[in-house]
Design a protein around this motif. Sequence first.
Motif, PDB file in Angstrom:
ATOM      1  N   UNK A   1       0.067   0.370   1.669  1.00  9.95           N
ATOM      2  CA  UNK A   1       1.489   0.444   2.210  1.00  9.95           C
ATOM      3  C   UNK A   1       0.909  -0.764   3.643  1.00  9.95           C
ATOM      4  N   UNK A   2       0.165  -1.041   4.078  1.00  5.03           N
ATOM      5  CA  UNK A   2      -0.678  -1.562   5.396  1.00  5.03           C
ATOM      6  C   UNK A   2      -0.270  -3.418   4.595  1.00  5.03           C
ATOM      7  N   UNK A   3       0.189  -4.005   3.581  1.00  5.41           N
ATOM      8  CA  UNK A   3       0.268  -4.941   2.653  1.00  5.41           C
ATOM      9  C   UNK A   3       1.520  -4.943   2.945  1.00  5.41           C
ATOM     10  N   UNK A   4       1.971  -3.807   1.959  1.00  5.17           N
ATOM     11  CA  UNK A   4       3.391  -3.667   1.238  1.00  5.17           C
ATOM     12  C   UNK A   4       4.665  -3.999   3.196  1.00  5.17           C
ATOM     13  N   UNK A   5       3.736  -3.402   4.358  1.00  4.45           N
ATOM     14  CA  UNK A   5       4.415  -3.828   5.686  1.00  4.45           C
ATOM     15  C   UNK A   5       4.259  -5.837   6.418  1.00  4.45           C
ATOM     16  N   UNK A   6       3.497  -5.988   6.321  1.00  8.20           N
ATOM     17  CA  UNK A   6       2.761  -7.222   6.183  1.00  8.20           C
ATOM     18  C   UNK A   6       3.918  -8.431   5.590  1.00  8.20           C
ATOM     19  N   UNK A   7       4.045  -7.823   4.257  1.00  6.14           N
ATOM     20  CA  UNK A   7       4.663  -9.119   3.489  1.00  6.14           C
ATOM     21  C   UNK A   7       5.837  -8.530   4.092  1.00  6.14           C
ATOM     22  N   UNK A   8       6.692  -7.606   4.181  1.00  4.31           N
ATOM     23  CA  UNK A   8       8.221  -7.145   4.482  1.00  4.31           C
ATOM     24  C   UNK A   8       8.562  -7.855   5.945  1.00  4.31           C
TER      25      UNK A   8
END
Length: 211
Positions: free
Chosen positions: A181-188
């Motif tokens: 979820x943290x990676x997803x938020x950072x990428x988006x």
Amino acid sequence: MTERMLIESVMPRADALIAVHTMVAAEPAATYRAARDLDFLTVRTPLLTAAMWLRGLPGRVRGNSAAPPARLQLDDMAAMPGWLLVGERPGAEIVFGAVGRFWRPVIDWLQVGPDEFATFDEPGWGKIAANFSVTPYGEQYTLLSYQCRTVTTDPDSRRRFRRYWWLIRPFVGHIMRASVATIKADAESGGSPAAQTPVVDAVTPAGRFGR
């Protein structure tokens, strides 16, 4: 993915395997960068904070707990006892792992090199191999996966690990979901908000041991 994954080459057999997947509204390159640059210390949930506090309690009671590092990214693994970067397919998959007796109240880590990790089989130890991998998912999305495999090197260690895994598995799944979820938020946040993607994840398989 139809080709063999790097984590499968490093650890073809596992006593336990768990994987989490999510869709990311960003290109694979951006998603991979976000995974590669993840600071694990920024992954925070109330349950995770409580679990980490309890995990460090035996060391604090003994007076030998170490101060936490300022950050913990994949490139910082060498500074962590037992952990190392095992290998990478740039832009697609990165594998990290550790050797230790992690079922003990105070973990006993063993430092090995990347070239030794796959073949290490000294009795009395366990090996963890984990990876981040990205795959294009249609035209607008990336499938981000976080997989963790564990194998032990002798029957006694396997019995000890299974008892430990029965207790710790829900926390491992929680940590992995929080990480993606943290990676997803950072990428988006670094790309265009083309879509509001739902949080779609799966934990697979459910507590399987052996193969």
